[in-house]
Design an enzyme around this catalytic site. Sequence first.
Site, mmCIF file in Angstrom:
data_model
loop_
_atom_site.group_PDB
_atom_site.id
_atom_site.type_symbol
_atom_site.label_atom_id
_atom_site.label_comp_id
_atom_site.label_asym_id
_atom_site.label_seq_id
_atom_site.Cartn_x
_atom_site.Cartn_y
_atom_site.Cartn_z
ATOM 1 N N SER A 119 0.799 -1.225 0.000
ATOM 2 C CA SER A 119 0.000 0.000 0.000
ATOM 3 C C SER A 119 0.830 1.273 0.000
ATOM 4 C CB SER A 119 -0.962 0.024 1.197
ATOM 5 O OG SER A 119 -0.276 0.331 2.387
ATOM 6 N N LYS A 158 0.664 4.057 6.975
ATOM 7 C CA LYS A 158 -0.050 4.897 6.013
ATOM 8 C C LYS A 158 0.425 6.345 6.153
ATOM 9 C CE LYS A 158 -3.051 1.688 4.560
ATOM 10 N NZ LYS A 158 -2.229 0.515 4.769
#
Length: 197
Positions: A119, A158
């Site tokens: 990600s 993230k």
Amino acid sequence: MTPKQKKVLDFLKHYIKSKGYSPSYREIGKALGLSSSSTIHAYIKQLKEAGYLAALSSPRSVVPYDLSLDEALRIPLVGSVSAGAPLEVYEYKEHIVIPKKLVARKGGKLFALRVVGDSMIDEGIFDGDYVICEKDVPVANGDNVVAYLQDTNETVLKKFFKRRGYIELVPQNRNLKPIKAKNVEIQGVVKAVIRKY
């Protein structure tokens, strides 16, 4: 460093320089007159813990650092973190050693995590990389963070953004969607990425 540890380290450096890869424990023992592989393993372990060798798992992948202990940081490897679907962090009992100049510290404590998932690939953070993180430091919008999601009991890697009324954790992969959450604990801010080839 004991004289025997120094002999092992000097042999490793010489062997790797001449061959391009690490010797086996048997080759170390033969060169230094040591018959017990457990003794060689103990020396390798001691040199890793002292920060002279990279903390890699395979006997043929020990790598000496040409660093003095004044130039090196020994950082605990505390688990894995998801850069994909959320994943729980789990404990390791290992350390990695990096040059001090690689990270600028703001007063927090450093720890390392192994990255699992894709990600963060648009940020240059890939599956199998190690992120060096600093905890107990201020977090700004746009920082790459390790965040604990209290509602789901999961930890993710993230990009952080504080929005009105919630936290948005944005993956750096166009194929994935952001996570919006209210109960988020920032466990660390990413300071460096290490890739082992």
